[in-house]
Design a protein around this motif. Sequence first.
Motif, PDB file in Angstrom:
ATOM      1  N   ASP A 228      41.393  -0.574  -7.174  1.00 17.81           N
ATOM      2  CA  ASP A 228      40.086  -0.378  -7.802  1.00 17.81           C
ATOM      3  C   ASP A 228      39.109   0.331  -6.885  1.00 17.81           C
ATOM      4  OD1 ASP A 228      40.644  -1.522 -10.215  1.00 17.81           O
ATOM      5  OD2 ASP A 228      40.008  -3.519  -9.635  1.00 17.81           O
ATOM      6  N   GLY A 229      38.291   1.190  -7.487  1.00 15.77           N
ATOM      7  CA  GLY A 229      37.228   1.842  -6.745  1.00 15.77           C
ATOM      8  C   GLY A 229      37.603   3.184  -6.157  1.00 15.77           C
ATOM      9  N   ILE A 230      38.829   3.654  -6.390  1.00 12.96           N
ATOM     10  CA  ILE A 230      39.229   4.986  -5.951  1.00 12.96           C
ATOM     11  C   ILE A 230      39.672   5.773  -7.175  1.00 12.96           C
ATOM     12  CG2 ILE A 230      39.917   4.169  -3.658  1.00 12.96           C
ATOM     13  CD1 ILE A 230      42.810   4.394  -4.548  1.00 12.96           C
ATOM     14  N   ASP A 231      39.847   7.083  -7.010  1.00 18.47           N
ATOM     15  CA  ASP A 231      40.214   7.903  -8.164  1.00 18.47           C
ATOM     16  C   ASP A 231      41.649   8.408  -8.104  1.00 18.47           C
ATOM     17  OD1 ASP A 231      40.120   9.788  -6.162  1.00 18.47           O
ATOM     18  OD2 ASP A 231      38.708  11.134  -7.183  1.00 18.47           O
ATOM     19  N   LYS A 257      31.069   2.154  -4.155  1.00 20.18           N
ATOM     20  CA  LYS A 257      30.836   1.374  -2.942  1.00 20.18           C
ATOM     21  C   LYS A 257      30.817  -0.114  -3.252  1.00 20.18           C
ATOM     22  CE  LYS A 257      27.563   2.671  -0.167  1.00 20.18           C
ATOM     23  NZ  LYS A 257      26.261   3.173   0.338  1.00 20.18           N
ATOM     24  N   GLU A 258      30.148  -0.462  -4.349  1.00 22.17           N
ATOM     25  CA  GLU A 258      30.061  -1.878  -4.726  1.00 22.17           C
ATOM     26  C   GLU A 258      31.442  -2.422  -5.058  1.00 22.17           C
ATOM     27  OE1 GLU A 258      28.090  -5.544  -5.768  1.00 22.17           O
ATOM     28  OE2 GLU A 258      27.486  -3.785  -4.593  1.00 22.17           O
ATOM     29  N   THR A 259      32.228  -1.628  -5.780  1.00 18.99           N
ATOM     30  CA  THR A 259      33.565  -2.066  -6.175  1.00 18.99           C
ATOM     31  C   THR A 259      34.469  -2.272  -4.965  1.00 18.99           C
ATOM     32  OG1 THR A 259      33.363  -0.845  -8.253  1.00 18.99           O
ATOM     33  CG2 THR A 259      35.577  -1.486  -7.577  1.00 18.99           C
ATOM     34  N   ARG A 260      34.364  -1.406  -3.972  1.00 19.95           N
ATOM     35  CA  ARG A 260      35.258  -1.453  -2.822  1.00 19.95           C
ATOM     36  C   ARG A 260      34.748  -2.340  -1.697  1.00 19.95           C
ATOM     37  NH1 ARG A 260      36.136   4.165  -0.669  1.00 19.95           N
ATOM     38  NH2 ARG A 260      37.789   3.140   0.490  1.00 19.95           N
ATOM     39  N   SER A 261      33.561  -2.890  -1.851  1.00 11.76           N
ATOM     40  CA  SER A 261      32.976  -3.680  -0.778  1.00 11.76           C
ATOM     41  C   SER A 261      33.748  -4.961  -0.534  1.00 11.76           C
ATOM     42  CB  SER A 261      31.518  -4.020  -1.105  1.00 11.76           C
ATOM     43  OG  SER A 261      30.992  -4.930  -0.159  1.00 11.76           O
ATOM     44  N   SER A 262      33.938  -5.293   0.726  1.00 12.43           N
ATOM     45  CA  SER A 262      34.623  -6.534   1.083  1.00 12.43           C
ATOM     46  C   SER A 262      33.747  -7.752   0.815  1.00 12.43           C
ATOM     47  CB  SER A 262      35.017  -6.501   2.566  1.00 12.43           C
ATOM     48  OG  SER A 262      33.869  -6.337   3.386  1.00 12.43           O
ATOM     49  N   LYS A 263      32.492  -7.513   0.455  1.00 10.53           N
ATOM     50  CA  LYS A 263      31.562  -8.615   0.225  1.00 10.53           C
ATOM     51  C   LYS A 263      31.438  -8.973  -1.257  1.00 10.53           C
ATOM     52  CE  LYS A 263      28.834  -7.119   4.221  1.00 10.53           C
ATOM     53  NZ  LYS A 263      27.504  -6.646   4.689  1.00 10.53           N
TER      54      LYS A 263
END
Length: 398
Positions: A228-231, A257-263
Amino acid sequence: MKKMLFGLMTAIATFTGCEPRQASGELPRIDLTATSFASGQLGIADEIESIEYVPLELTDESLIADVLDLCVSDEYIFVYSTRQDGVLQFDRKGKFLRCIAKTGNGPGETGQIISLTVDEENRLFCVSEYFSTSFYSFDGEFIKKIENPRPYSYQFSVGPNTMVELGRMYVPMNTPGMFSLGVFNWATGDTVAFRHTIGDTSLMPLEETSLKGWIYSGSMDGMLCYSDGIDTVWNVNAKNIVPAFLINTGYSAEEEKETRSSKTGNEAVDGKYSVFGFFETPRHYFVKCFEGSDQSQFYLYGLDKETGELKRETSSLNAQELFKNNWTLAGIGIRNTKDNGLPVWPYLSYPSKKQMVQFNTAVEIEYLKEKYPGLKEHPVLLQVTEDSNPLVTIYHMR
């Protein structure tokens, strides 16, 4: 395959239906946000040579509750299920043979199983746990266990002694040993191919980036892998790691950025598309996705590799209802006009072997019979009751 609905975790030029085939050297691209599509229904019947149905035998020892993972060799079917102490082995007719990789601390016993795969050339059944892999003969004999310090989420055989590994999810990418995709020879210990990161690494520092929601399926020569979060959907085979095709979900840079965030977790964004699964055939790439956080409305996309034509269909089924019966949502699949059987959406695909494998639980099949009354006339489905074990379907491709 994506295991995310209800929080369950465990896949250049834009083409629309009116645009010409892709230019040489460009990656195929599936634009989930497109507003026009090629006319006609998604079809797959002309790519299917025959269909093999395998009802799994039901005994006191082989009762299957929820299927957690499944893999298929030329001779056997291996099923990891809840409420069972180990992995159930069936032959290709569905006859139950034995239980292997039982839970425990002794030789040949396992703890937390995360994936199953088969090294066909060496006739080995491989069971992955966090930081180790156990190998068994096709007769159920334990061969050996190999310890592995790499932080991976899943392992898949892509050739003799060769494993694809998908990096651990939700761990910051700057953690020592972390990686995204790798190909490793377990017999020699060699690294065949390796990618530390995937996606746009300029969006945020590695300490704030993590892998989310792995989706995977077989490619023509290995595995297709997507996070998720990449194309980019990556093709990982026994020799290298290369981009296969692109998916435009409509996410902005900030949303990515939000999707790929570790937080953060793995939530969908309202108004944007999230990929649930995909698979490849000799002629097409197919993608299943949903829009926004509701997760009840699903869409099916099909991209013709040769012409670049993109088609889309909207599912008439409520995914929230179907998910209760089978987390793979196989019922939300492509219309089966080959023999008017179950909708086609494989859990596993082996395009190089011209095979695709899906499973449908008995309660899912009963649900689908009510939604599609024509299924009640299918000779195989007639024999399935709500108390049956899952039905495995193997599609043999042209």
